[in-house]
Design a protein around this motif. Structure first.
Motif, PDB file in Angstrom:
ATOM      1  N   GLU A  17       0.815  -1.215   0.000  1.00  0.00           N
ATOM      2  CA  GLU A  17       0.000   0.000   0.000  1.00  0.00           C
ATOM      3  C   GLU A  17       0.850   1.267   0.000  1.00  0.00           C
ATOM      4  OE1 GLU A  17      -3.439   2.123   2.666  1.00  0.00           O
ATOM      5  OE2 GLU A  17      -3.271  -0.055   2.723  1.00  0.00           O
ATOM      6  N   ALA A  18       1.915   1.288   0.761  1.00  0.00           N
ATOM      7  CA  ALA A  18       2.764   2.484   0.816  1.00  0.00           C
ATOM      8  C   ALA A  18       3.360   2.789  -0.558  1.00  0.00           C
ATOM      9  CB  ALA A  18       3.873   2.300   1.851  1.00  0.00           C
ATOM     10  N   GLN A  20       2.047   1.878  -3.430  1.00  0.00           N
ATOM     11  CA  GLN A  20       0.928   2.315  -4.265  1.00  0.00           C
ATOM     12  C   GLN A  20       0.679   3.814  -4.063  1.00  0.00           C
ATOM     13  OE1 GLN A  20      -2.685  -0.009  -3.987  1.00  0.00           O
ATOM     14  NE2 GLN A  20      -1.526  -1.886  -3.626  1.00  0.00           N
ATOM     15  N   GLU A  21       0.681   4.247  -2.806  1.00  0.00           N
ATOM     16  CA  GLU A  21       0.446   5.662  -2.490  1.00  0.00           C
ATOM     17  C   GLU A  21       1.535   6.544  -3.096  1.00  0.00           C
ATOM     18  OE1 GLU A  21      -2.036   7.336  -0.998  1.00  0.00           O
ATOM     19  OE2 GLU A  21      -3.196   5.497  -0.839  1.00  0.00           O
ATOM     20  N   ARG A  22       2.787   6.106  -2.971  1.00  0.00           N
ATOM     21  CA  ARG A  22       3.902   6.894  -3.502  1.00  0.00           C
ATOM     22  C   ARG A  22       3.782   7.041  -5.017  1.00  0.00           C
ATOM     23  NH1 ARG A  22       8.291   6.243  -6.197  1.00  0.00           N
ATOM     24  NH2 ARG A  22       8.197   3.971  -6.233  1.00  0.00           N
ATOM     25  N   GLY A  25       0.876   9.248  -6.021  1.00  0.00           N
ATOM     26  CA  GLY A  25       1.220  10.661  -5.803  1.00  0.00           C
ATOM     27  C   GLY A  25       2.088  11.199  -6.923  1.00  0.00           C
TER      28      GLY A  25
END
Length: 72
Positions: A17-18, A20-22, A25
């Motif tokens: 998930e981290a 994916q978020e990066r 963004g």
């Protein structure tokens, strides 16, 4: 959705998930820049169409760019 984008989203969904978020963004930031650039280009074209263009001194443009970027 375009097939390549669908494949990219599928691959992205398999990442932590981290990550994916990066990546999301970064993609959103890139899209904002592209959108802004397109708006600037459209404004420039409207200006040229309205006869507001002026001759460009390319040597001066290069000199300013080099000065701003600390080159030469």
């Amino acid at each position: 959705m375009v097939k390549a984008l669908e494949q990219a989203v599928a691959a992205l969904s398999r990442l932590p998930e981290a990550e994916q978020e990066r990546i999301a963004g970064e993609l959103l930031s890139h899209l904002e820049k592209v959108t802004s650039l397109r708006a600037d280009i459209e404004a420039g074209l409207r200006s040229l169409d309205a006869g507001e263009g002026r001759e460009l001194d390319i040597d001066a443009v290069i000199a300013r760019a080099r000065s701003r970027n600390g080159q030469w």
